[in-house]
Design an enzyme around this catalytic site. Sequence first.
Site, short mmCIF file in Angstrom:
data_model
loop_
_atom_site.label_atom_id
_atom_site.label_comp_id
_atom_site.label_asym_id
_atom_site.label_seq_id
_atom_site.Cartn_x
_atom_site.Cartn_y
_atom_site.Cartn_z
N VAL A 9 33.81 47.99 37.20
CA VAL A 9 34.97 47.20 36.85
C VAL A 9 35.91 47.24 38.05
O VAL A 9 35.97 48.23 38.76
CB VAL A 9 35.68 47.67 35.56
CG1 VAL A 9 34.82 47.40 34.35
CG2 VAL A 9 36.05 49.13 35.64
N SER A 10 36.64 46.15 38.25
CA SER A 10 37.44 46.01 39.46
C SER A 10 38.68 46.88 39.49
O SER A 10 39.09 47.35 40.53
CB SER A 10 37.85 44.56 39.64
OG SER A 10 36.70 43.77 39.81
N THR A 11 39.32 47.07 38.36
CA THR A 11 40.55 47.84 38.36
C THR A 11 40.53 48.86 37.25
O THR A 11 39.74 48.79 36.33
CB THR A 11 41.78 46.94 38.16
OG1 THR A 11 41.68 46.33 36.87
CG2 THR A 11 41.87 45.88 39.24
#
Length: 190
Positions: A9-11
């Site tokens: 997941v990116s963040t």
Amino acid sequence: MAQFGYARVSTRGQKDDSQIDALNAAGCERIWVDKASGKLARRPEWDKCFEHLRRGDELVITRLSRPFRSVRHMTELAAQLDERGIELVVLKQGIDTTTPAGRFLFHVIAAMDEMLADLISEGTLEGLESARARGRVGGRPPALTQLQALKAREMYDERDRHGKRKYTVAQIAETFGVSRKTIYRHLEPA
């Protein structure tokens, strides 16, 4: 042959539940998860996953964009997986590198994913540049209006009959419904 999964997941605020659910449904024995931007080179869980894989294993991911940063990176890692005899299955994009059609589709979708990421980045930069040209700056609006900041300064400077501050920064912050840090920021000279 064993199936192993990888999710990213990116963040920190994003959830990886849907990826993990899909990887579990695919029958993955073990799943590694990174929480990092797609552009960052350092992904410790990906490194662990990649080291764990052995000849005959299948690496299962939900989308090509999860482990890879660019088409070049994707092509290099795909070649390494192929050299080590590890198959790649991409659930959401229907890619299975055990077939010629799957290998072809892998390269086409990889190029499309990179182009899409570049277009999004380009659009974002253009939007920010356009906003700056119109005098708008990104970020949050100030927590206090100019009048509130002035009143906060007056409260901070106000003294009681003994010469001590009449209001603490905590009291001022509570008055305006903001944090002490916000008050300190507004008290700093411009």
